[in-house]
Motif scaffolding. Sequence first.
Motif, mmCIF file in Angstrom:
data_model
loop_
_atom_site.group_PDB
_atom_site.id
_atom_site.type_symbol
_atom_site.label_atom_id
_atom_site.label_comp_id
_atom_site.label_asym_id
_atom_site.label_seq_id
_atom_site.Cartn_x
_atom_site.Cartn_y
_atom_site.Cartn_z
ATOM 1 N N VAL A 1 -99.564 20.400 -60.868
ATOM 2 C CA VAL A 1 -99.669 21.795 -61.314
ATOM 3 C C VAL A 1 -100.534 22.583 -60.339
ATOM 4 C CG1 VAL A 1 -100.580 23.318 -63.113
ATOM 5 C CG2 VAL A 1 -99.266 21.282 -63.746
ATOM 6 N N ALA A 2 -101.692 22.040 -59.975
ATOM 7 C CA ALA A 2 -102.606 22.753 -59.076
ATOM 8 C C ALA A 2 -101.985 22.986 -57.701
ATOM 9 C CB ALA A 2 -103.924 21.985 -58.932
ATOM 10 N N VAL A 3 -101.345 21.974 -57.141
ATOM 11 C CA VAL A 3 -100.744 22.113 -55.811
ATOM 12 C C VAL A 3 -99.560 23.079 -55.861
ATOM 13 C CG1 VAL A 3 -99.589 20.883 -53.922
ATOM 14 C CG2 VAL A 3 -101.582 19.863 -55.024
ATOM 15 N N ALA A 4 -98.751 23.006 -56.917
ATOM 16 C CA ALA A 4 -97.605 23.927 -57.039
ATOM 17 C C ALA A 4 -98.084 25.365 -57.220
ATOM 18 C CB ALA A 4 -96.710 23.512 -58.204
ATOM 19 N N ALA A 5 -99.124 25.567 -58.026
ATOM 20 C CA ALA A 5 -99.656 26.921 -58.225
ATOM 21 C C ALA A 5 -100.232 27.468 -56.922
ATOM 22 C CB ALA A 5 -100.720 26.927 -59.320
ATOM 23 N N ALA A 6 -100.911 26.633 -56.164
ATOM 24 C CA ALA A 6 -101.441 27.066 -54.861
ATOM 25 C C ALA A 6 -100.305 27.407 -53.914
ATOM 26 C CB ALA A 6 -102.329 25.975 -54.267
ATOM 27 N N GLU A 7 -99.248 26.621 -53.937
ATOM 28 C CA GLU A 7 -98.071 26.869 -53.099
ATOM 29 C C GLU A 7 -97.446 28.216 -53.437
ATOM 30 O OE1 GLU A 7 -94.854 26.440 -50.529
ATOM 31 O OE2 GLU A 7 -96.590 25.104 -50.653
ATOM 32 N N MET A 8 -97.340 28.513 -54.728
ATOM 33 C CA MET A 8 -96.730 29.775 -55.141
ATOM 34 C C MET A 8 -97.621 30.972 -54.793
ATOM 35 S SD MET A 8 -94.902 28.709 -58.710
ATOM 36 C CE MET A 8 -94.596 30.409 -59.106
ATOM 37 N N ALA A 9 -98.921 30.761 -54.734
ATOM 38 C CA ALA A 9 -99.850 31.854 -54.428
ATOM 39 C C ALA A 9 -99.864 32.199 -52.945
ATOM 40 C CB ALA A 9 -101.255 31.477 -54.880
ATOM 41 N N LYS A 10 -99.207 31.410 -52.129
ATOM 42 C CA LYS A 10 -99.192 31.664 -50.686
ATOM 43 C C LYS A 10 -98.389 32.892 -50.306
ATOM 44 C CE LYS A 10 -100.114 26.989 -49.182
ATOM 45 N NZ LYS A 10 -99.611 25.784 -48.570
ATOM 46 N N SER A 11 -97.864 33.581 -51.306
ATOM 47 C CA SER A 11 -97.097 34.791 -51.012
ATOM 48 C C SER A 11 -98.008 35.925 -50.557
ATOM 49 C CB SER A 11 -96.308 35.217 -52.247
ATOM 50 O OG SER A 11 -97.203 35.542 -53.289
ATOM 51 N N SER A 12 -99.303 35.756 -50.715
ATOM 52 C CA SER A 12 -100.257 36.777 -50.293
ATOM 53 C C SER A 12 -100.956 36.300 -49.019
ATOM 54 C CB SER A 12 -101.290 37.026 -51.397
ATOM 55 O OG SER A 12 -102.246 37.930 -50.948
ATOM 56 N N PRO A 13 -100.621 36.865 -47.860
ATOM 57 C CA PRO A 13 -101.200 36.381 -46.605
ATOM 58 C C PRO A 13 -102.687 36.695 -46.458
ATOM 59 C CG PRO A 13 -99.842 38.315 -46.197
ATOM 60 C CD PRO A 13 -99.682 37.955 -47.643
ATOM 61 N N GLU A 14 -103.209 37.646 -47.213
ATOM 62 C CA GLU A 14 -104.611 38.015 -47.097
ATOM 63 C C GLU A 14 -105.518 37.125 -47.934
ATOM 64 O OE1 GLU A 14 -102.363 40.329 -48.323
ATOM 65 O OE2 GLU A 14 -101.873 41.212 -46.396
ATOM 66 N N ALA A 15 -104.956 36.224 -48.720
ATOM 67 C CA ALA A 15 -105.740 35.336 -49.573
ATOM 68 C C ALA A 15 -105.355 33.893 -49.283
ATOM 69 C CB ALA A 15 -105.478 35.653 -51.040
ATOM 70 N N ARG A 16 -106.349 33.076 -49.093
ATOM 71 C CA ARG A 16 -106.087 31.655 -48.892
ATOM 72 C C ARG A 16 -106.374 30.944 -50.213
ATOM 73 N NH1 ARG A 16 -107.152 27.446 -44.197
ATOM 74 N NH2 ARG A 16 -106.450 25.697 -45.406
ATOM 75 N N VAL A 17 -105.366 30.308 -50.775
ATOM 76 C CA VAL A 17 -105.482 29.624 -52.062
ATOM 77 C C VAL A 17 -105.304 28.134 -51.818
ATOM 78 C CG1 VAL A 17 -104.566 29.422 -54.399
ATOM 79 C CG2 VAL A 17 -104.581 31.644 -53.254
ATOM 80 N N GLU A 18 -106.245 27.364 -52.343
ATOM 81 C CA GLU A 18 -106.216 25.915 -52.157
ATOM 82 C C GLU A 18 -106.355 25.220 -53.505
ATOM 83 O OE1 GLU A 18 -109.132 24.686 -49.196
ATOM 84 O OE2 GLU A 18 -109.228 26.762 -48.529
ATOM 85 N N PRO A 19 -105.659 24.090 -53.671
ATOM 86 C CA PRO A 19 -105.829 23.342 -54.914
ATOM 87 C C PRO A 19 -107.196 22.656 -54.933
ATOM 88 C CG PRO A 19 -104.359 22.163 -53.444
ATOM 89 C CD PRO A 19 -104.678 23.478 -52.785
#
Length: 175
Positions: A13-31
């Motif tokens: 869940v955490a890795v998939a949610a981080a993957e989906m959040a990559k649509s914003s290039p100005e924010a780095r999201v990591e699990p």
Amino acid sequence: SETDADAGLGALVAVAAAEMAKSSPEARVEPWIVPDGIGLLVHGPALPGETSAAQARRLADVVARSFAADTLTVPAVSRARAELLRRDARADGLVLGVVGAAVTPDHASWFVASGREETLARSADAAVLARAQALRAGPLRVAVLANVDVAQGDAALRAADRWIDRRVGGARACR
């Protein structure tokens, strides 16, 4: 609380949610995956002319929406599974899984937080989506490291709060 039967579903869940959040290039999201919790970390620079409160709102909005509100997609879950299986193979996951099973019987994820290869490989997409729903039902914790002032932290909490679904009459347990 994962058992050997579902070890790694939270990590998926955490890795998939981080993957989906990559649509914003100005924010780095990591699990963020540890034996007693999972979540997302977000960071990113302020945009030109952006105040610290606006930056906090923007980053909190991205991470809270992806973890607490957006429905995980099957392609994101598939990419997450592949990523965790790659990590497992590189990190001698088979050995760690055997040791984890010996040290913490029936709860290998207490030792290998991201789950064991066989559980990750055989888990159904529907089980991952169900785990996401269960996690979103709470309790959820939001932590903000504000590096400028209190207003920055308050702005991030208000932004994250918008995405957390509550029961009728439900309120935050703490500030």
